[in-house]
Design a protein around this motif. Structure first.
Motif, mmCIF file in Angstrom:
data_model
loop_
_atom_site.group_PDB
_atom_site.id
_atom_site.type_symbol
_atom_site.label_atom_id
_atom_site.label_comp_id
_atom_site.label_asym_id
_atom_site.label_seq_id
_atom_site.Cartn_x
_atom_site.Cartn_y
_atom_site.Cartn_z
ATOM 1 N N THR A 44 0.874 -1.171 0.000
ATOM 2 C CA THR A 44 0.000 0.000 0.000
ATOM 3 C C THR A 44 0.909 1.217 0.000
ATOM 4 O O THR A 44 1.728 1.389 0.909
ATOM 5 N N ASP A 48 -2.103 6.040 -0.915
ATOM 6 C CA ASP A 48 -3.206 5.176 -1.333
ATOM 7 C C ASP A 48 -3.856 4.496 -0.138
ATOM 8 O O ASP A 48 -3.262 4.384 0.928
ATOM 9 N N THR A 49 -5.082 4.023 -0.363
ATOM 10 C CA THR A 49 -5.760 3.214 0.652
ATOM 11 C C THR A 49 -5.889 1.770 0.190
ATOM 12 O O THR A 49 -6.074 0.882 1.008
ATOM 13 N N ALA A 51 -4.417 -1.685 -1.864
ATOM 14 C CA ALA A 51 -3.146 -2.367 -2.121
ATOM 15 C C ALA A 51 -2.891 -2.479 -3.619
ATOM 16 O O ALA A 51 -3.820 -2.515 -4.422
ATOM 17 N N HIS A 71 2.080 -6.183 2.479
ATOM 18 C CA HIS A 71 1.097 -7.183 2.887
ATOM 19 C C HIS A 71 1.674 -8.606 2.854
ATOM 20 O O HIS A 71 2.496 -8.927 1.997
#
Length: 84
Positions: A44, A48-49, A51, A71
């Motif tokens: 991410t 940005d919000t 992925a 992640h």
């Protein structure tokens, strides 16, 4: 400037190994991400919000990404080092 501001005129000040995590942001936003073992990486980005998946990353390369999270799900690349 706090620990999350990125001054683009400065080089990397420190680096740390990353254990990918789906729910926790990194302690600092990165200036780059080193991939030691090729594979896909899901990150991410700072602004940005959602992925983003980067398939087929090349081992031994520093990617110039400003990210706040790497992640676990969707990441198969290994030996990941954050540069801040």
């Amino acid at each position: 400037m706090d620990r999350f501001d990125l001054d683009k005129t400065q080089s990397t000040r420190r680096a740390f190994a990353v254990t990918p995590n789906d729910s926790t942001d990194l302690n600092s936003h990165t200036r780059g991400v080193y991939i030691g073992g090729e594979g896909t990486i899901r990150v991410t980005h700072v602004d940005d919000t959602a992925a983003t998946d980067y398939p087929v990353t090349v081992a031994g390369y520093i990617y110039p990404w400003a990210v706040k999270r790497i992640h676990a799900s969707g990441t198969t690349a290994t030996n990941i080092i954050a540069q801040v």
